[in-house]
Design an enzyme around this catalytic site. Structure first.
Site, PDB file in Angstrom:
ATOM      1  N   GLU A 288      34.835  38.153  41.266  1.00 24.23           N
ATOM      2  CA  GLU A 288      34.167  39.386  40.804  1.00 24.23           C
ATOM      3  C   GLU A 288      32.675  39.182  40.642  1.00 24.23           C
ATOM      4  OE1 GLU A 288      37.233  42.317  38.409  1.00 24.23           O
ATOM      5  OE2 GLU A 288      35.631  41.406  37.303  1.00 24.23           O
ATOM      6  N   HIS A 309      53.244  21.080  49.376  1.00 23.53           N
ATOM      7  CA  HIS A 309      54.407  21.339  50.231  1.00 23.53           C
ATOM      8  C   HIS A 309      54.394  22.770  50.759  1.00 23.53           C
ATOM      9  CE1 HIS A 309      56.479  17.521  49.151  1.00 23.53           C
ATOM     10  NE2 HIS A 309      55.557  17.595  48.215  1.00 23.53           N
ATOM     11  N   LYS A 423      40.118  52.373  42.220  1.00 23.28           N
ATOM     12  CA  LYS A 423      40.385  53.240  41.064  1.00 23.28           C
ATOM     13  C   LYS A 423      40.159  54.698  41.433  1.00 23.28           C
ATOM     14  CE  LYS A 423      38.890  50.152  37.356  1.00 23.28           C
ATOM     15  NZ  LYS A 423      37.861  50.002  36.351  1.00 23.28           N
TER      16      LYS A 423
END
Ligand code: PA5
Length: 450
Positions: A288, A309, A423
């Site tokens: 951010e 792995h 948003k």
């Protein structure tokens, strides 16, 4: 002062004189930050936080945590992004991934985090875990208007009211939000909840050592005074403009150099499951803050040896775009030893009598050499132990390093304009007042893609 974090850059693949050349650019970023003259400088509330925080509120946080422990077995902490990640990272850092299952063995409640997604299943799972037990709620939102926590809060508030009545519920709700504005502030005042403040000059991802993170951490049983002591020592230690002795400058300089060399992905790798959520906190802080204007290092976290792995294959042998910062813990909390088996059917007697920490260290060193050989430069950040003090220290280390590297790449590390895009679309699609103009256009576009 305890000096516990150490940065080792021996495996970063630096060329002769390369670091020396970084001095002016990292020095300029340091000046800009310390003189508060750069972009976003009104958001530097974290910079001198350990010396400036509100002691009266801190005492109230400690008292509220005690009250939660007396009232309840469970705290539901509601928040998203910076209003969530730091507390969860701190609790797991100091108490491990099974902190909730082991809550009965310490003075502290189970803490479940809600409001960081819009999943009905997830909320119901928390309700089922709580069952008939007593619980309290800490709702956390700086803006006081974020949708995810608002939805979760409505649901848990209704549960509290059903169980304790309206008045009883009020005694169990703690709200952490802006001092003056936002829907949550209005609601808290109207209902008379105990409130805590997210300071104006502190952005979400720099807020975990304010009431935002401190209340859930203290309720879980962390010693938040120790956290602040670690943060304070780091603040003093890194108040130094010399690249060669200030590891926040060194780390920022190395990250910048890596980016210049085409290494645009940083993997924060750990060898302790207690650090998984710390990796999530780091990802938010870095992404951010730096990921804007078409720039930045993409942060990834990895939990080794587990992920050796899975993504280990890519790190060793895939596209050469990454560097690795290993967050290594020198002393484990427990020291289990591999038992001896006289029959050695599993062929493991080469390790019998060894501590798991010893084996973990060999895994770390072997991996480091393999990854360096595979063209992945490695930085190693060593912490001596996972405790409240080093959590505070490490948080400050990353804050300051990030602020410096953000200024070095030329972005404002303290805003997050990109978070708004989803948003707006979500609000328009949900029919929130004020977004009507966008709705038709978005729905037409969705017809094309669905
Ligand atoms: O770092 C940030 O600023 C964001 O991640 C916010 O913390 C997040 O969006 C939540 O915001 P708020 O606390 O206003 O609900």
């Amino acid at each position: 002062m305890e000096h516990m974090i150490q940065l080792n850059i021996k495996n970063a693949g630096l060329r002769e004189g390369e670091l020396e050349k970084m001095k002016p650019i990292v020095g300029a970023a340091y000046e800009t930050l310390m003189q508060r003259s750069g972009a976003g400088s009104e958001m530097l509330g974290w910079l001198n936080l350990p010396n400036e925080y509100d002691r009266e509120e801190f005492a109230r946080i400690q008292a509220a945590a005690k009250r939660i422990q007396q009232q309840s077995e469970v705290l539901v902490s509601i928040g998203i992004g910076g209003s969530y990640l730091g507390a969860r990272a701190g609790i797991e850092y100091t108490m491990g991934p099974f902190a909730n299952q082991l809550a009965g063995k310490r003075e502290g409640v189970e803490v479940y985090f809600a409001g960081s997604n819009i999943s009905s299943d997830y909320v119901q799972n928390i309700m089922d875990i709580i069952g008939d037990r007593d619980f309290s709620v800490n709702v956390i939102s700086k803006s006081g208007t974020t949708t995810e926590p608002a939805v979760a809060f409505r649901l848990f508030k209704a549960k509290l009211e059903e169980k304790y009545g309206k008045e009883g519920a009020k005694q169990r709700i703690y709200a952490t939000t802006d001092a003056k504005k936002g829907a949550l502030r209005g609601l808290a005042e109207r209902e008379g909840y105990e409130t805590f403040v997210v300071p104006d000059a502190t952005g979400g991802r720099f807020s975990c050592l304010t009431a935002v993170g401190l209340l859930p951490m203290a309720a879980a049983g962390m010693d938040i005074a120790e956290v602040m002591r670690g943060c304070g020592d780091a603040c003093e230690k890194y108040n130094n403009p010399d690249l060669m002795t200030n590891d926040t400058m060194l780390y920022a300089a190395l990250r910048f150099l890596m980016l210049m060399k085409g290494k645009s992905v940083e993997i924060l790798a750990n060898y302790e499951p207690s650090l998984t959520m710390f990796g999530e906190w780091y990802k938010q802080l870095m992404a951010e803050s730096e990921g804007k204007d078409g720039k930045g290092i993409f942060p990834v976290s990895a939990n080794f040896s587990t992920d050796l792995h899975s993504i280990g294959q890519f790190i060793q042998d895939g596209a050469r775009t990454m560097f690795e910062t290993v967050l290594w813990v020198e002393e484990s909390r427990q020291d289990l030893t591999v038992p001896h088996d006289p029959e050695n059917v599993d062929g493991l007697n080469f390790a019998s009598g060894r501590t798991m920490q010893y084996m973990n260290e060999k895994a770390m060193k072997g991996t480091l050499l393999a990854h360096v050989d595979g063209g992945v430069p490695n930085l190693v950040l060593t912490v001596d132990k996972l405790n409240d003090y080093t959590f505070g220290e490490l948080v400050y280390f990353f804050w300051k390093s990030l602020a410096l590297s953000g200024y070095m790449i030329g972005v404002n590390p303290f805003d997050q304009p990109g978070v708004e895009a989803y948003k707006k679309n979500m609000f328009a699609l949900l029919g929130k007042p004020g977004y009507e103009d966008m709705k038709d256009e978005l729905e037409a576009r969705l017809k094309d893609v669905n």
